[in-house]
Design a protein around this motif. Structure first.
Motif, PDB file in Angstrom:
ATOM      1  N   MET A 183       0.846  -1.536   0.133  1.00 44.13           N
ATOM      2  CA  MET A 183      -0.563   0.211   0.118  1.00 44.13           C
ATOM      3  C   MET A 183       0.949   1.442  -0.450  1.00 44.13           C
ATOM      4  SD  MET A 183      -2.826  -0.289   2.475  1.00 44.13           S
ATOM      5  CE  MET A 183      -2.129  -0.749   4.105  1.00 44.13           C
ATOM      6  N   ARG A 184       1.718   1.395   0.366  1.00 41.47           N
ATOM      7  CA  ARG A 184       2.797   1.942   0.722  1.00 41.47           C
ATOM      8  C   ARG A 184       3.684   2.985  -0.527  1.00 41.47           C
ATOM      9  NH1 ARG A 184       3.569   6.587   4.150  1.00 41.47           N
ATOM     10  NH2 ARG A 184       2.958   4.906   5.949  1.00 41.47           N
ATOM     11  N   TYR A 185       4.207   1.976  -1.323  1.00 43.32           N
ATOM     12  CA  TYR A 185       5.105   2.063  -2.102  1.00 43.32           C
ATOM     13  C   TYR A 185       4.709   1.182  -4.474  1.00 43.32           C
ATOM     14  CZ  TYR A 185       7.962   4.182   0.422  1.00 43.32           C
ATOM     15  OH  TYR A 185       9.012   5.247   1.596  1.00 43.32           O
ATOM     16  N   GLY A 186       3.828   0.842  -3.408  1.00 47.68           N
ATOM     17  CA  GLY A 186       3.108  -0.196  -4.874  1.00 47.68           C
ATOM     18  C   GLY A 186       1.420   0.054  -5.528  1.00 47.68           C
ATOM     19  N   ILE A 187       0.749   0.962  -4.382  1.00 49.12           N
ATOM     20  CA  ILE A 187      -0.464   1.701  -4.798  1.00 49.12           C
ATOM     21  C   ILE A 187       0.165   2.944  -5.317  1.00 49.12           C
ATOM     22  CG2 ILE A 187      -2.609   2.151  -3.864  1.00 49.12           C
ATOM     23  CD1 ILE A 187      -1.937  -1.066  -4.714  1.00 49.12           C
ATOM     24  N   PRO A 188      -0.253   3.824  -6.178  1.00 54.49           N
ATOM     25  CA  PRO A 188      -0.639   5.158  -6.363  1.00 54.49           C
ATOM     26  C   PRO A 188      -0.807   5.685  -5.474  1.00 54.49           C
ATOM     27  CG  PRO A 188      -0.514   3.661  -8.294  1.00 54.49           C
ATOM     28  CD  PRO A 188      -1.353   2.833  -6.903  1.00 54.49           C
ATOM     29  N   ASP A 189      -0.873   6.822  -5.442  1.00 58.10           N
ATOM     30  CA  ASP A 189      -1.930   8.185  -4.303  1.00 58.10           C
ATOM     31  C   ASP A 189      -2.946   8.215  -5.142  1.00 58.10           C
ATOM     32  OD1 ASP A 189       1.193   7.673  -3.598  1.00 58.10           O
ATOM     33  OD2 ASP A 189       0.300  10.144  -1.875  1.00 58.10           O
ATOM     34  N   PHE A 190      -2.987   8.090  -6.912  1.00 60.76           N
ATOM     35  CA  PHE A 190      -4.726   8.358  -6.536  1.00 60.76           C
ATOM     36  C   PHE A 190      -5.582   7.949  -6.775  1.00 60.76           C
ATOM     37  CE2 PHE A 190      -2.153   6.992 -10.943  1.00 60.76           C
ATOM     38  CZ  PHE A 190      -2.716   6.029 -11.124  1.00 60.76           C
ATOM     39  N   LYS A 191      -4.737   6.038  -6.012  1.00 58.17           N
ATOM     40  CA  LYS A 191      -6.146   5.468  -5.874  1.00 58.17           C
ATOM     41  C   LYS A 191      -5.545   5.600  -3.968  1.00 58.17           C
ATOM     42  CE  LYS A 191      -5.954   0.801  -6.996  1.00 58.17           C
ATOM     43  NZ  LYS A 191      -5.565  -0.231  -7.541  1.00 58.17           N
ATOM     44  N   LEU A 192      -4.538   5.726  -2.945  1.00 57.32           N
ATOM     45  CA  LEU A 192      -4.876   5.858  -2.087  1.00 57.32           C
ATOM     46  C   LEU A 192      -3.675   7.090  -1.470  1.00 57.32           C
ATOM     47  CD1 LEU A 192      -6.070   4.754   0.807  1.00 57.32           C
ATOM     48  CD2 LEU A 192      -3.201   2.465   0.314  1.00 57.32           C
ATOM     49  N   GLU A 193      -4.124   7.563  -0.825  1.00 56.04           N
ATOM     50  CA  GLU A 193      -3.381   8.745  -0.348  1.00 56.04           C
ATOM     51  C   GLU A 193      -2.638   8.341   0.579  1.00 56.04           C
ATOM     52  OE1 GLU A 193      -4.388  13.120  -0.618  1.00 56.04           O
ATOM     53  OE2 GLU A 193      -5.688  12.905  -2.283  1.00 56.04           O
ATOM     54  N   LYS A 194      -1.642   8.873   1.321  1.00 56.82           N
ATOM     55  CA  LYS A 194      -1.182   7.851   1.985  1.00 56.82           C
ATOM     56  C   LYS A 194      -0.508   8.527   3.668  1.00 56.82           C
ATOM     57  CE  LYS A 194       0.951   5.220  -0.971  1.00 56.82           C
ATOM     58  NZ  LYS A 194      -0.055   5.229  -2.791  1.00 56.82           N
ATOM     59  N   GLN A 195      -1.941   9.860   3.511  1.00 54.05           N
ATOM     60  CA  GLN A 195      -2.394   9.743   4.162  1.00 54.05           C
ATOM     61  C   GLN A 195      -2.692   9.376   5.836  1.00 54.05           C
ATOM     62  OE1 GLN A 195      -4.658  13.159   4.617  1.00 54.05           O
ATOM     63  NE2 GLN A 195      -5.365  13.059   2.507  1.00 54.05           N
ATOM     64  N   HIS A 196      -4.058   8.358   4.753  1.00 54.98           N
ATOM     65  CA  HIS A 196      -4.875   7.405   5.575  1.00 54.98           C
ATOM     66  C   HIS A 196      -4.234   6.100   5.912  1.00 54.98           C
ATOM     67  CE1 HIS A 196      -8.064   9.295   2.536  1.00 54.98           C
ATOM     68  NE2 HIS A 196      -7.441   8.774   2.105  1.00 54.98           N
TER      69      HIS A 196
END
Length: 492
Positions: A183-196
């Motif tokens: 989730m941290r580096y494999g999923i782009p932020d346009f799907k999951l912003e890392k603040q979550h």
């Protein structure tokens, strides 16, 4: 009591995505927060069925009709309580899960439109954080037992939170420089912003979970020392061994990469940890091989990097637009054409083709991909390809990304040190109590056990493994265990 006519009065509606010309200029999430009226309207469509098959579609056993009705009546505080009872991280599943619960919704029978369960879910947690309903839970007195969790993806984090709330001392070990796994580096932020991720980690730290990053267990810390200092170990290292095509001519050319070799450095740039990425799609003709989530992630990243053109190749024929009841009867997961937000942003999709060769430009760089049309059939569980004569052609390519799946968990020193073997699928098998075969006190959960799968299965397995560890440690009472190691999705 639910509204008995809600599904008759309202059709299925999702909030509008951010406009394409705007969103491809940044890395923010595609969907803005939805307004209350829309979400309460959509929750009203839930029939609260006598037998809610959405429960079976979701391995977590989420109480979907319960929190739909609470949203309908504006009971946001009770809704998040009901949602958290079965799901540690609805902010992740509500953004990343493809929603098998919706495929099993009774409103989807005979081509109907299921409830927007996933959207209601994410709006419950959005409002819960906004209204201050997500706070650290009080934990019982310490049990005196210590548990090591290796891997910080959704399975490891779910298990860690469950065990910490049961009074055990939990330490999560992560080889990357930040917690979150894929989730941290494999999923782009346009799907999951890392603040979550970060705000959930803050809650977990307040509940007593300790995090150690930059620790490659098996290399920086031996398995024997980990076992000596902990009463139980949970392996939740994921299934990150990327599937490759080494037999394809030209695979060694510069410009041909596995998908994660593209996604990870791109995410690190977005996180401000690097100024540039070694694999940049800017100004290039990109060919993405694969038709799933990872391929769509590569597509969205390439758009935002400024690719000159993008073609996505899929081995299989174009799926139908609606469920084929003969092939995939309700409530199973249907094989249908799925358009991700990245497809709305541009690019071309080509179905029923296979790569024959990566073509050299004469200097060791890829310049094209030679493809041919194919027919695919399954014989005794094996995939048989038949090439269509005369269908060969070349597609220009300066960058080729292989997004064709994963071959299980990676080979790593930790497995040898623990005496744990990978099976032919690259996964680690367990006994019915989630212990790795032949390794007392060593448990396995998530994609490392199941193979690359959905985030809801990872969280479900993490919760179930935590229940088994709690029992192994002699903990009082029991923790919820939504699945067994042998559990499978709904199928015919």
């Amino acid at each position: 009591m639910p509204d008995p006519q809600g599904f008759l009065r309202y059709g299925r509606r999702l909030p509008s995505r951010r406009p394409v010309p705007v969103r491809i200029q940044d890395w923010r999430e595609v969907y803005p927060v939805a307004e209350d009226g829309l979400i309460r309207e959509q929750a009203t469509r839930c029939m609260d069925c006598g037998i809610p098959f959405c429960h079976d579609g979701c391995p977590l056993g989420n109480r979907i009709p319960d929190w739909n009705d609470l949203v309908r009546t504006g009971g946001w505080a009770s809704a998040i309580e009901s949602l958290h009872a079965t799901n540690n991280f609805p902010e992740f599943t509500g953004r990343l899960c493809p929603a098998p619960c919706e495929a099993a919704c009774v409103l989807g029978i005979a081509g109907g439109e299921p409830v927007t369960i996933k959207q209601v879910e994410v709006e419950i947690i959005n409002r819960a954080f906004e209204l201050g309903y997500v706070t650290p839970q009080a934990v019982p007195p310490p049990s005196g037992k210590r548990v090591a969790v290796v891997g910080s993806g959704p399975a490891g984090l779910a298990a860690a939170q469950q065990l910490a709330r049961a009074g055990h001392q939990v330490t999560v070990y992560e080889r990357d420089d930040a917690i979150g796994g894929l989730m941290r580096y494999g999923i782009p932020d346009f799907k999951l912003e890392k603040q979550h991720i970060d705000r959930r980690l803050a809650q977990m730290e307040a509940e007593g979970v300790a995090f150690r990053t930059g620790v490659n267990v098996g290399v920086d810390v031996t398995a024997s020392s980990l076992r000596e200092s902990h009463d139980a170990v949970l392996l939740a290292c994921g299934a990150l061994a990327g599937r490759d095509t080494p037999e394809t001519p030209g695979r060694e050319l510069r410009g041909v990469h596995l998908a994660m070799e593209h996604l990870v450095p791109a995410n690190r740039v977005v996180a401000g940890l690097a100024d540039s990425t070694p694999i940049d799609a800017a100004g290039k003709h990109v060919v993405i091989i694969g038709g799933g989530d990872t391929a769509a992630d590569c597509l969205g990243v390439a758009h935002r990097q400024g690719a000159a053109g993008i073609i996505q190749l899929d081995l299989y024929p174009q799926p139908p637009g609606a469920r084929d009841e003969e092939r995939d009867p309700w409530p199973t997961w249907p094989w249908i054409l799925r358009d991700y937000p990245a497809h709305e942003e541009g690019g071309e999709r080509v179905f029923a083709v296979a790569v024959q060769e990566f073509v050299d430009d004469g200097a060791g760089n890829v310049r094209a991909v030679r493809v041919a049309e194919v027919a695919v059939e399954k014989v005794d569980g094996r995939r048989i390809l038949t090439f269509v004569p005369g269908s060969e052609r070349e597609l220009p390519a300066d960058l080729v990304l292989l997004a064709i799946g994963f071959d299980g968990t990676e080979e790593q020193p930790l497995l040898d040190q623990l005496g744990v073997a990978r099976n032919r699928r690259g996964a680690v098998e367990t006994s019915p109590d989630w212990q790795a075969t032949g390794s007392d006190g060593v448990f396995v959960a998530g994609d490392m056990h199941r193979g690359a799968s959905l985030i809801v299965w990872a969280i479900a397995e993490g919760r179930a493994a935590a229940a088994a560890i709690h029992s192994y440690l002699g903990g009082q009472g029991s923790l919820p265990a939504p699945v067994t190691p042998a559990a499978q999705p709904l199928a015919v």
